[in-house]
Design an enzyme around this catalytic site. Structure first.
Site, PDB file in Angstrom:
ATOM      1  N   GLY A   1     -12.519  -8.062  10.637  1.00  0.00           N
ATOM      2  CA  GLY A   1     -12.548  -7.014   9.617  1.00  0.00           C
ATOM      3  C   GLY A   1     -13.343  -7.337   8.361  1.00  0.00           C
ATOM      4  O   GLY A   1     -13.170  -6.637   7.358  1.00  0.00           O
TER       5      GLY A   1
ATOM      6  N   LYS B   1       0.808  -1.231   0.000  1.00  0.00           N
ATOM      7  CA  LYS B   1       0.000   0.000   0.000  1.00  0.00           C
ATOM      8  C   LYS B   1       0.844   1.285   0.000  1.00  0.00           C
ATOM      9  O   LYS B   1       0.423   2.294  -0.551  1.00  0.00           O
ATOM     10  CB  LYS B   1      -0.967  -0.002   1.176  1.00  0.00           C
ATOM     11  CG  LYS B   1      -2.042  -1.086   1.028  1.00  0.00           C
ATOM     12  CD  LYS B   1      -3.016  -1.081   2.180  1.00  0.00           C
ATOM     13  CE  LYS B   1      -3.934  -2.285   2.090  1.00  0.00           C
ATOM     14  NZ  LYS B   1      -4.948  -2.296   3.144  1.00  0.00           N
TER      15      LYS B   1
END
Ligand code: ATR
Length: 277
Positions: free
Chosen positions: A242, A65
């Site tokens: 999540g 990322k």
């Protein structure tokens, strides 16, 4: 037909292709969405091959990322602030737009779960890209965040990255006593370490577990995650993994690409029905 992909390592178990398929069916949009496994030193090459072959956009996951941020040349505001990109859109001008939908996706899921309010005091475990990517929207919502991490320097670097912004601080793991913890009165504890990938839990004292605190693991699994299992053993009552965040962040990516927001509630329900815990 437009083509999208998720880039990561590991990537075999990513649920993103299934989630995007459900969004596409729900909204009547035709798109291709595939998984791309990226060897650790090959992110830029793999991404450039994808663009050359006509790719229209991508999701980026662990551990690329921050690298993804570097290859973009325009940014959404939330990507610019976080310094981490999980969604890319190739613009008509061929510019590469970087977005970060992780933080907003997490915030949406925490609101759905009623785990958060603007006054929440959050203890964030971990100081990697995943942690950095979720800080900005939570602070903007009004929350305060304390980071605790195995390597203190990495936590300090995040504080520095956010220019010592109000409501964000860090504590050394060794200073974390029962007294201090009770004094700080956290409302929500988030595990943003990558320890679960290897089946481990972060080395945090069990004094952080109390029945009235919410525990959220950015990681997800078909069965309970190692962190949440540990929380439950020590008496946590309100826990979530999540999966909701994954679906919500995917919806914001879908919106960036197609301008249509899918209905996430039905899909979250569908995934949670398959849970073993
Ligand atoms: P990502 O970008 O996905 O967040 P990362 O940058 O490698 O991945 O960061 C991973 C985070 O998980 C870091 O905070 C790391 O701690 P360090 O800063 O000390 O490396 C944390 N982490 C990974 N494995 C861990 C473990 N077994 N116990 C505690 N923390 C762990």
């Amino acid at each position: 037909m437009k083509t999208f992909a998720v880039f990561g390592n590991p990537i075999k178990h990513s649920l993103s292709p299934i989630i995007h398929k459900l969004f596409a069916e729900q909204t009547g949009i035709l798109q291709k969405y595939k998984r791309i496994y990226v060897p650790l030193n090959n992110f830029y090459e793999k991404f450039s091959d994808f663009i050359k072959s006509g790719g229209n956009g991508a999701n980026i996951t662990i551990p690329f990322k921050k690298k993804a941020y570097k290859l973009c040349n325009i940014y959404t505001r939330r990507a610019k602030y976080s310094g981490v990109v999980n969604t890319i859109k190739i613009m008509k001008s061929k510019e590469i737009l970087g977005d970060n939908t992780d933080g907003i996706g997490l915030l949406k899921d925490l609101k759905n779960l009623k785990f958060i309010n603007p006054k929440s005091k959050i203890l964030l475990i971990g100081a990697g890209g995943a942690a950095q990517g979720i800080i900005y929207p939570l602070i903007k919502f009004g929350c305060s965040i304390t980071i605790i991490n195995r390597t203190y320097k990495n936590a300090k670097n995040i504080i520095k990255y956010f220019n010592n912004i109000k409501n964000l601080n860090c504590i050394k793991l060794e200073y974390f006593s029962k007294n201090l913890f009770n004094q700080l009165k956290y409302h929500l504890i988030i595990n943003a370490t990558s320890s679960s990938i290897k089946g481990n839990i972060p080395n945090i004292p069990s004094l952080i577990i109390k029945p009235n605190i919410f525990y959220y693991d950015l990681f997800y699994n078909i069965s309970i995650t190692p962190f949440l299992r540990w929380c439950r053993i020590y008496g946590a009552k309100k826990i979530s993994d999540g999966i909701g965040m994954l679906i919500e962040q995917a919806a914001y990516s879908f919106y960036l690409w197609h301008g249509i927001m899918p209905n996430t509630k039905i899909i979250i329900k569908k995934f949670k029905k398959n849970y073993l815990y």
